[in-house]
Motif scaffolding. Structure first.
Motif, PDB file in Angstrom:
ATOM      1  N   GLY A 193      -6.263 -18.671   3.416  1.00 25.03           N
ATOM      2  CA  GLY A 193      -6.429 -17.441   4.174  1.00 25.03           C
ATOM      3  C   GLY A 193      -5.249 -16.483   4.123  1.00 25.03           C
ATOM      4  N   PHE A 194      -4.361 -16.640   3.148  1.00 22.35           N
ATOM      5  CA  PHE A 194      -3.210 -15.747   3.022  1.00 22.35           C
ATOM      6  C   PHE A 194      -3.535 -14.565   2.124  1.00 22.35           C
ATOM      7  CE2 PHE A 194      -1.080 -19.490   4.554  1.00 22.35           C
ATOM      8  CZ  PHE A 194       0.002 -18.998   5.264  1.00 22.35           C
ATOM      9  N   ARG A 195      -2.964 -13.439   2.475  1.00 20.84           N
ATOM     10  CA  ARG A 195      -2.941 -12.304   1.554  1.00 20.84           C
ATOM     11  C   ARG A 195      -1.556 -12.298   0.912  1.00 20.84           C
ATOM     12  NH1 ARG A 195      -3.535  -5.807   2.707  1.00 20.84           N
ATOM     13  NH2 ARG A 195      -3.610  -5.196   0.504  1.00 20.84           N
ATOM     14  N   THR A 196      -1.526 -12.216  -0.403  1.00 22.18           N
ATOM     15  CA  THR A 196      -0.272 -12.395  -1.129  1.00 22.18           C
ATOM     16  C   THR A 196       0.235 -11.079  -1.699  1.00 22.18           C
ATOM     17  OG1 THR A 196      -0.966 -14.642  -1.713  1.00 22.18           O
ATOM     18  CG2 THR A 196       0.872 -13.705  -2.949  1.00 22.18           C
ATOM     19  N   PHE A 197       1.545 -10.858  -1.531  1.00 18.52           N
ATOM     20  CA  PHE A 197       2.219  -9.641  -1.987  1.00 18.52           C
ATOM     21  C   PHE A 197       3.326 -10.028  -2.960  1.00 18.52           C
ATOM     22  CE2 PHE A 197       0.485  -9.010   2.186  1.00 18.52           C
ATOM     23  CZ  PHE A 197      -0.048  -7.728   2.169  1.00 18.52           C
ATOM     24  N   SER A 198       3.370  -9.349  -4.108  1.00 15.23           N
ATOM     25  CA  SER A 198       4.410  -9.594  -5.101  1.00 15.23           C
ATOM     26  C   SER A 198       5.361  -8.406  -5.160  1.00 15.23           C
ATOM     27  CB  SER A 198       3.787  -9.820  -6.483  1.00 15.23           C
ATOM     28  OG  SER A 198       3.066 -11.029  -6.516  1.00 15.23           O
ATOM     29  N   LEU A 199       6.657  -8.712  -5.150  1.00 14.90           N
ATOM     30  CA  LEU A 199       7.663  -7.647  -5.187  1.00 14.90           C
ATOM     31  C   LEU A 199       7.968  -7.269  -6.626  1.00 14.90           C
ATOM     32  CD1 LEU A 199       8.971  -6.335  -2.689  1.00 14.90           C
ATOM     33  CD2 LEU A 199       7.764  -8.498  -2.266  1.00 14.90           C
ATOM     34  N   SER A 200       7.871  -5.976  -6.916  1.00 15.18           N
ATOM     35  CA  SER A 200       8.104  -5.503  -8.277  1.00 15.18           C
ATOM     36  C   SER A 200       8.502  -4.029  -8.249  1.00 15.18           C
ATOM     37  CB  SER A 200       6.831  -5.674  -9.120  1.00 15.18           C
ATOM     38  OG  SER A 200       6.962  -5.005 -10.358  1.00 15.18           O
ATOM     39  N   PRO A 201       9.434  -3.615  -9.140  1.00 10.68           N
ATOM     40  CA  PRO A 201       9.752  -2.184  -9.239  1.00 10.68           C
ATOM     41  C   PRO A 201       8.519  -1.355  -9.600  1.00 10.68           C
ATOM     42  CG  PRO A 201      11.392  -3.505 -10.405  1.00 10.68           C
ATOM     43  CD  PRO A 201      10.271  -4.432 -10.037  1.00 10.68           C
ATOM     44  N   ARG A 202       7.510  -2.012 -10.177  1.00  9.23           N
ATOM     45  CA  ARG A 202       6.268  -1.314 -10.553  1.00  9.23           C
ATOM     46  C   ARG A 202       5.209  -1.409  -9.451  1.00  9.23           C
ATOM     47  NH1 ARG A 202       3.769  -3.831 -15.181  1.00  9.23           N
ATOM     48  NH2 ARG A 202       4.973  -5.736 -14.906  1.00  9.23           N
ATOM     49  N   GLY A 203       5.622  -1.790  -8.265  1.00 12.73           N
ATOM     50  CA  GLY A 203       4.663  -1.996  -7.188  1.00 12.73           C
ATOM     51  C   GLY A 203       3.758  -0.807  -6.930  1.00 12.73           C
ATOM     52  N   GLU A 204       2.494  -1.103  -6.633  1.00 14.84           N
ATOM     53  CA  GLU A 204       1.491  -0.045  -6.408  1.00 14.84           C
ATOM     54  C   GLU A 204       1.698   0.672  -5.084  1.00 14.84           C
ATOM     55  OE1 GLU A 204      -2.292  -2.133  -8.684  1.00 14.84           O
ATOM     56  OE2 GLU A 204      -1.818  -2.694  -6.622  1.00 14.84           O
ATOM     57  N   VAL A 205       2.239  -0.032  -4.107  1.00 13.41           N
ATOM     58  CA  VAL A 205       2.463   0.600  -2.799  1.00 13.41           C
ATOM     59  C   VAL A 205       3.909   0.401  -2.380  1.00 13.41           C
ATOM     60  CG1 VAL A 205       0.073   0.313  -2.048  1.00 13.41           C
ATOM     61  CG2 VAL A 205       1.733  -1.470  -1.553  1.00 13.41           C
ATOM     62  N   ALA A 206       4.414   1.367  -1.613  1.00 10.12           N
ATOM     63  CA  ALA A 206       5.775   1.253  -1.090  1.00 10.12           C
ATOM     64  C   ALA A 206       5.773   0.308   0.109  1.00 10.12           C
ATOM     65  CB  ALA A 206       6.302   2.620  -0.682  1.00 10.12           C
ATOM     66  N   LEU A 207       6.859  -0.414   0.269  1.00 15.37           N
ATOM     67  CA  LEU A 207       6.958  -1.394   1.352  1.00 15.37           C
ATOM     68  C   LEU A 207       6.631  -0.786   2.705  1.00 15.37           C
ATOM     69  CD1 LEU A 207       7.795  -4.208   2.387  1.00 15.37           C
ATOM     70  CD2 LEU A 207      10.162  -3.387   2.435  1.00 15.37           C
ATOM     71  N   ALA A 208       7.125   0.393   2.979  1.00  7.64           N
ATOM     72  CA  ALA A 208       6.931   1.017   4.290  1.00  7.64           C
ATOM     73  C   ALA A 208       5.464   1.289   4.597  1.00  7.64           C
ATOM     74  CB  ALA A 208       7.732   2.313   4.372  1.00  7.64           C
ATOM     75  N   ASP A 209       4.621   1.352   3.566  1.00 10.18           N
ATOM     76  CA  ASP A 209       3.202   1.655   3.762  1.00 10.18           C
ATOM     77  C   ASP A 209       2.351   0.408   3.947  1.00 10.18           C
ATOM     78  OD1 ASP A 209       3.709   4.385   3.482  1.00 10.18           O
ATOM     79  OD2 ASP A 209       3.500   4.292   1.296  1.00 10.18           O
ATOM     80  N   VAL A 210       2.946  -0.761   3.846  1.00  2.04           N
ATOM     81  CA  VAL A 210       2.194  -2.013   3.979  1.00  2.04           C
ATOM     82  C   VAL A 210       2.074  -2.401   5.451  1.00  2.04           C
ATOM     83  CG1 VAL A 210       2.123  -4.473   3.422  1.00  2.04           C
ATOM     84  CG2 VAL A 210       2.954  -2.828   1.720  1.00  2.04           C
TER      85      VAL A 210
END
Length: 270
Positions: A193-210
């Protein structure tokens, strides 16, 4: 407290502490060395690992009495002068405290995930080979209340002496498990039941928007090569916006920033 006096660096009773720098490199047979007062306290408080014996600068015995008396019954405490301790360790040990610990048996990742609360925050480490970074990642995990750390088979041992020291003992208190070779951590997380986030300079969304969900898993990869493409395509990718011309941070630094953001909704439950 019964302090056992040691005057000879070749005393067979303290063989486990001899030349610990080299011993750490060649393997520890499910044992590890904890160095310093803060780290020893973490070992005493650990729910899984256990202390086997302790070596201290005899001059510090009285100050350390409350901590030493919290050791399990039967754990021997050896006292020696600083010069003798340095000869035993093979280098100047300015903290004056060493403890030999027994590591807990390995447990499956699926078992650890099943034990987590309904609201949970997990770190997933991919190919972290630097012991300083490993210690820093665990320190941040503890500071921001992460519930567990999952390591892949390529990552270094968090119970390496330097990793434990850099983590200020949090390696001994934060629950963790290591993936088996080829084990699909993303599938295990999804099943739990986890939603997984991967950190990358190419990330689709900015951290502040998550907006952090109730069960979040954060994936961090080694500096340089970063995360495999499979992780980037199967997870939500997130970036930390930076000044122009700069696109990366030390992985431990990145984890602190990201954990702080994801931990905010969780602090109320701690």
């Amino acid at each position: 407290m019964n302090l056992l006096n040691v005057t000879d660096p070749d005393d067979p009773r303290i063989a486990a502490f001899r030349d610990i720098r080299e011993r750490d490199l060649v393997g520890r047979e499910n044992r590890f060395i904890a160095e310093g007062e803060v780290v020893l306290r973490g070992l005493v408080q650990s729910a899984r690992h256990r202390p086997l014996e302790v070596l201290i600068d005899a001059k510090r015995a009285e100050k350390l009495r409350p901590l030493l008396e919290a050791l399990p019954p039967g754990v021997p405490v050896y006292g020696a002068g600083q010069e003798v301790i340095d000869q035993i360790a093979g280098f100047h040990l300015h903290r004056g405290i060493l403890a030999l610990g027994q590591s807990a048996p390995a447990r499956p990742v699926s078992e650890l995930l099943a034990q987590l609360p309904e609201k949970a925050l997990v770190l997933v480490l991919k190919a972290i080979a630097n012991h300083d970074n490993m210690g820093g990642l665990f320190r941040n995990a503890a500071a921001f209340g992460a519930d567990a750390v999952l390591l892949d088979a390529e990552s270094c041992d968090p119970l390496y002496r330097k990793s434990i020291r850099v983590s200020v003992g949090s390696v001994l208190t934060v629950p963790y498990a290591r993936l088996m070779d080829g084990e699909d951590v993303l599938g295990l997380l999804e099943h739990s039941g986890f939603r997984t986030f991967s950190l990358s300079p190419r990330g689709e969304v900015a951290l502040a928007d998550v907006v952090p969900p109730q069960r979040s898993a954060l994936v961090f990869g080694a500096e340089g090569m970063g995360l495999p493409e499979e992780f980037l395509t199967r997870t939500q990718t997130v970036s930390i916006p930076m000044a122009g011309g700069f696109d990366s941070l030390n992985v431990a630094t990145s984890s602190g920033i990201v954990l702080h953001h994801f931990a905010q909704p969780f602090f109320s439950r701690k």
